[in-house]
Design a protein around this motif. Structure first.
Motif, PDB file in Angstrom:
ATOM      1  N   LEU A 234      -4.849  -4.108  -3.476  1.00  0.00           N
ATOM      2  CA  LEU A 234      -3.886  -4.933  -4.165  1.00  0.00           C
ATOM      3  C   LEU A 234      -2.586  -4.101  -4.728  1.00  0.00           C
ATOM      4  O   LEU A 234      -1.508  -4.557  -4.685  1.00  0.00           O
ATOM      5  CB  LEU A 234      -4.425  -5.460  -5.388  1.00  0.00           C
ATOM      6  N   GLY A 235      -3.014  -2.757  -4.866  1.00  0.00           N
ATOM      7  CA  GLY A 235      -1.795  -1.797  -5.462  1.00  0.00           C
ATOM      8  C   GLY A 235      -0.751  -1.754  -4.507  1.00  0.00           C
ATOM      9  O   GLY A 235       0.344  -1.402  -4.949  1.00  0.00           O
ATOM     10  N   PHE A 237       1.012  -3.959  -2.774  1.00  0.00           N
ATOM     11  CA  PHE A 237       1.682  -5.006  -2.761  1.00  0.00           C
ATOM     12  C   PHE A 237       2.957  -5.112  -4.182  1.00  0.00           C
ATOM     13  O   PHE A 237       2.194  -4.999  -4.964  1.00  0.00           O
ATOM     14  CB  PHE A 237       1.010  -6.408  -2.719  1.00  0.00           C
ATOM     15  N   GLY A 238       3.933  -5.668  -3.884  1.00  0.00           N
ATOM     16  CA  GLY A 238       4.998  -5.550  -4.854  1.00  0.00           C
ATOM     17  C   GLY A 238       5.565  -6.993  -5.006  1.00  0.00           C
ATOM     18  O   GLY A 238       5.227  -7.863  -4.389  1.00  0.00           O
ATOM     19  N   ARG A 239       6.617  -6.952  -6.066  1.00  0.00           N
ATOM     20  CA  ARG A 239       7.054  -8.319  -6.594  1.00  0.00           C
ATOM     21  C   ARG A 239       7.996  -8.795  -5.366  1.00  0.00           C
ATOM     22  O   ARG A 239       8.880  -7.897  -4.808  1.00  0.00           O
ATOM     23  CB  ARG A 239       7.880  -8.060  -7.673  1.00  0.00           C
ATOM     24  N   VAL A 240       8.082  -9.798  -4.982  1.00  0.00           N
ATOM     25  CA  VAL A 240       8.922 -10.558  -3.900  1.00  0.00           C
ATOM     26  C   VAL A 240      10.255 -11.267  -5.038  1.00  0.00           C
ATOM     27  O   VAL A 240       9.876 -12.446  -5.257  1.00  0.00           O
ATOM     28  CB  VAL A 240       8.430 -11.706  -3.204  1.00  0.00           C
ATOM     29  N   SER A 241      11.296 -10.621  -4.943  1.00  0.00           N
ATOM     30  CA  SER A 241      12.166 -11.160  -5.936  1.00  0.00           C
ATOM     31  C   SER A 241      12.517 -12.275  -5.716  1.00  0.00           C
ATOM     32  O   SER A 241      13.093 -13.292  -6.519  1.00  0.00           O
ATOM     33  CB  SER A 241      13.445 -10.130  -6.337  1.00  0.00           C
ATOM     34  N   ARG A 242      12.982 -12.668  -4.608  1.00  0.00           N
ATOM     35  CA  ARG A 242      13.382 -14.296  -3.985  1.00  0.00           C
ATOM     36  C   ARG A 242      12.674 -15.281  -4.649  1.00  0.00           C
ATOM     37  O   ARG A 242      12.866 -16.281  -4.561  1.00  0.00           O
ATOM     38  CB  ARG A 242      13.714 -13.961  -2.616  1.00  0.00           C
ATOM     39  N   LEU A 243      11.455 -14.995  -4.999  1.00  0.00           N
ATOM     40  CA  LEU A 243      10.465 -15.839  -5.117  1.00  0.00           C
ATOM     41  C   LEU A 243      10.050 -16.285  -6.902  1.00  0.00           C
ATOM     42  O   LEU A 243       9.554 -17.050  -7.440  1.00  0.00           O
ATOM     43  CB  LEU A 243       8.980 -15.572  -4.582  1.00  0.00           C
ATOM     44  N   ALA A 244      11.097 -15.497  -7.656  1.00  0.00           N
ATOM     45  CA  ALA A 244      11.421 -15.450  -8.997  1.00  0.00           C
ATOM     46  C   ALA A 244      11.260 -16.860  -9.609  1.00  0.00           C
ATOM     47  O   ALA A 244      10.607 -17.076 -10.427  1.00  0.00           O
ATOM     48  CB  ALA A 244      12.292 -14.449  -9.548  1.00  0.00           C
ATOM     49  N   LEU A 270      -1.289 -13.425  -4.621  1.00  0.00           N
ATOM     50  CA  LEU A 270      -0.086 -14.324  -4.814  1.00  0.00           C
ATOM     51  C   LEU A 270       0.591 -13.901  -6.181  1.00  0.00           C
ATOM     52  O   LEU A 270       1.865 -13.632  -6.290  1.00  0.00           O
ATOM     53  CB  LEU A 270      -0.375 -15.796  -4.988  1.00  0.00           C
ATOM     54  N   ALA A 271      -0.107 -13.621  -7.204  1.00  0.00           N
ATOM     55  CA  ALA A 271       0.053 -13.293  -8.503  1.00  0.00           C
ATOM     56  C   ALA A 271       0.906 -12.204  -8.606  1.00  0.00           C
ATOM     57  O   ALA A 271       2.061 -11.992  -9.154  1.00  0.00           O
ATOM     58  CB  ALA A 271      -0.937 -13.385  -9.573  1.00  0.00           C
ATOM     59  N   ARG A 272       0.252 -11.284  -7.552  1.00  0.00           N
ATOM     60  CA  ARG A 272       1.001  -9.987  -7.412  1.00  0.00           C
ATOM     61  C   ARG A 272       2.379 -10.035  -7.025  1.00  0.00           C
ATOM     62  O   ARG A 272       3.321  -9.483  -7.254  1.00  0.00           O
ATOM     63  CB  ARG A 272       0.160  -8.962  -6.467  1.00  0.00           C
ATOM     64  N   GLU A 351       6.104  -9.675   2.979  1.00  0.00           N
ATOM     65  CA  GLU A 351       7.378  -9.446   2.181  1.00  0.00           C
ATOM     66  C   GLU A 351       6.808  -8.606   1.040  1.00  0.00           C
ATOM     67  O   GLU A 351       7.671  -7.741   0.645  1.00  0.00           O
ATOM     68  CB  GLU A 351       7.944 -10.823   1.697  1.00  0.00           C
ATOM     69  N   SER A 352       5.705  -8.983   0.518  1.00  0.00           N
ATOM     70  CA  SER A 352       5.408  -8.514  -0.674  1.00  0.00           C
ATOM     71  C   SER A 352       4.949  -6.836  -0.249  1.00  0.00           C
ATOM     72  O   SER A 352       5.211  -5.880  -1.218  1.00  0.00           O
ATOM     73  CB  SER A 352       4.068  -9.065  -1.299  1.00  0.00           C
ATOM     74  N   LEU A 353       4.312  -6.656   0.595  1.00  0.00           N
ATOM     75  CA  LEU A 353       4.054  -5.485   1.273  1.00  0.00           C
ATOM     76  C   LEU A 353       5.321  -4.551   1.447  1.00  0.00           C
ATOM     77  O   LEU A 353       5.424  -3.287   0.900  1.00  0.00           O
ATOM     78  CB  LEU A 353       3.094  -5.490   2.455  1.00  0.00           C
ATOM     79  N   ALA A 354       6.323  -5.025   2.139  1.00  0.00           N
ATOM     80  CA  ALA A 354       7.467  -4.566   2.385  1.00  0.00           C
ATOM     81  C   ALA A 354       8.270  -3.977   1.132  1.00  0.00           C
ATOM     82  O   ALA A 354       8.828  -2.992   0.865  1.00  0.00           O
ATOM     83  CB  ALA A 354       8.399  -5.346   3.381  1.00  0.00           C
ATOM     84  N   SER A 355       8.301  -4.969  -0.108  1.00  0.00           N
ATOM     85  CA  SER A 355       9.002  -4.753  -1.145  1.00  0.00           C
ATOM     86  C   SER A 355       8.244  -3.657  -2.013  1.00  0.00           C
ATOM     87  O   SER A 355       9.086  -2.923  -2.672  1.00  0.00           O
ATOM     88  CB  SER A 355       8.870  -6.083  -1.953  1.00  0.00           C
ATOM     89  N   ALA A 356       7.164  -3.263  -1.770  1.00  0.00           N
ATOM     90  CA  ALA A 356       6.443  -2.336  -2.612  1.00  0.00           C
ATOM     91  C   ALA A 356       6.706  -0.769  -1.800  1.00  0.00           C
ATOM     92  O   ALA A 356       6.346   0.168  -2.383  1.00  0.00           O
ATOM     93  CB  ALA A 356       5.005  -2.381  -2.600  1.00  0.00           C
ATOM     94  N   ARG A 357       7.517  -0.739  -0.728  1.00  0.00           N
ATOM     95  CA  ARG A 357       7.590   0.411  -0.014  1.00  0.00           C
ATOM     96  C   ARG A 357       8.991   1.226  -0.035  1.00  0.00           C
ATOM     97  O   ARG A 357       9.881   0.470  -0.699  1.00  0.00           O
ATOM     98  CB  ARG A 357       7.336   0.500   1.387  1.00  0.00           C
TER      99      ARG A 357
END
Ligand code: SF4
Ligand code: SF4
Length: 357
Positions: A234-235, A237-244, A270-272, A351-357
């Motif tokens: 889980l760690g 994965f990052g936030r996907v800002s476009r889904l805010a 999803l929450a992540r 997207e979430s994985l890419a945003s955390a990198r």
């Protein structure tokens, strides 16, 4: 000439349990909720099959059709004090009806449909092999569902990105689990596909499955659900800002939830990505409702299948609408066909994985 369905030697207990039951799961079935005929309740389907097995009713195409009025959603099993295996019993009845030449017309040509979809899936697989991290010698094998492979909007590429991001190099399974054939009652066809999978897995250390129904069909090869592996990491994965500000509602796929008991994991992922909990349907988790896309119902009872999806979407609209997120390719297709804005969870996770990198 055969006058009874040869199901009693193996399934008498399940059939009799339903036949003598006061229909305690009657409100659980999406098929009989959409098409309100008594014969389409789990009790009705099992009782008709029991009568066919006892030779009390003549075997006919009409009696056989009842075994195909099931999406395999497992809701009746989970509402039943006996956890009676209705879907599995009806699946066995499909095999016997097919052998007798009584399968519905709509599934007679399943082999041709299967081969046509496989040809399309092979083209997609060829393109996916060009993605970074896909290697023919990798010891982790990734199984995508055929429905995922032919889904639009790059769902299959997103699945590969998530798998590679979490596990390093992967090899793509070139064989299909064969489930569509089994759902049509073609057990020899299903077993031939499973033998093909076995040959493909020679030398592999791990099998990752992306589609819940395929994972269940591949059970003898002990696959790990990609979503379960994602949750263990889980760690990453990052936030996907476009889904805010996007309202996203999670739909529990029947085989992921009731089938594999993965309820918390997709919600946590999803929450992540969202930084908040996703929205819920009125009935969720163990009581989550089917999209109408499974069990070949879109082929054998097109209108009923569409009404089941409409019913989910009426609930979705009444709760404020937004985008439906699911992780079952049949549900994704069913919701989109019914006009919903729907997305596959793996696309958000990529997207979430890419945003955390
Ligand atoms: S599945 Fe269980 S509750 Fe439903 S009709 Fe059969 S025995 Fe009764
Ligand atoms: S598995 Fe689902 S669709 Fe099939 S009989 Fe049970 S509740 Fe109905």
């Amino acid at each position: 000439m055969t006058t009874s369905l040869k199901l009693l030697p193996t399934h008498a207990k399940a059939l009799e349990t339903c036949a003598y039951c006061p229909k305690l799961c009657r409100t659980a079935c999406p098929v009989s909720n959409a098409d309100r005929r008594e014969t389409l309740t789990p009790w009705g389907k099992m009782s008709a099959t029991w009568l066919a097995a006892r030779g009390t009713v003549p075997l006919s195409r009409d009696v056989a059709a009842v075994a195909w009025a099931c999406t395999g959603c497992l809701a009746c099993r989970d509402s039943c004090d006996h956890e009676n295996p209705v879907a599995a019993t009806l699946l066995e009845a499909r095999v016997l009806y097919r052998e007798l030449g009584l399968a519905p017309q709509e599934v007679q040509d399943v082999r041709a449909r299967f081969d046509a979809r496989r040809a399309r899936a092979r083209e997609v697989l060829r393109a996916l092999r060009e993605l970074p991290g896909v290697e023919s010698g990798a010891r982790t094998v990734l199984a995508l569902g055929s429905e995922q492979l032919v889904a639009p909007h790059g769902v299959s590429a997103d699945i590969v990105r998530v798998a590679v991001g979490l596990s390093g190099p992967v090899r793509l399974l070139e064989a299909c689990c064969g489930l569509p054939l089994l759902l049509a009652g073609d057990r020899p066809g299903f077993e031939a596909e499973q033998a093909h999978v076995e040959r493909e897995l020679e030398g592999a250390d791990a099998l990752l499955a992306a589609e819940p129904s395929c994972a269940r069909a591949l059970a003898k090869f002990a696959p790990e659900m990609l979503l379960a592996r994602a949750h263990r990491n889980l760690g990453q994965f990052g936030r996907v800002s476009r889904l805010a500000d996007v309202k996203l509602r999670w739909h529990d796929p029947c085989h992921l939830g009731r089938g594999l008991r993965l309820f918390d994991e997709p919600r946590a992922l999803l929450a992540r990505a969202l930084g908040r909990q996703p929205e819920e349907f009125s009935r969720a988790r163990e009581r989550g409702e089917c999209s109408g896309g499974g069990g070949l119902l879109p082929l054998t009872a097109k209108e009923t299948s569409a009404e089941i999806a409409d019913s989910r979407l009426r609930d979705h609209d009444a709760l404020g609408g937004g985008t439906v997120v699911t992780a079952c390719a049949s549900s994704l297709r069913r919701f989109r066909q019914n006009g919903a804005d729907a997305v596959d969870l793996h696309s958000i996770l990529a997207e979430s994985l890419a945003s955390a990198r």
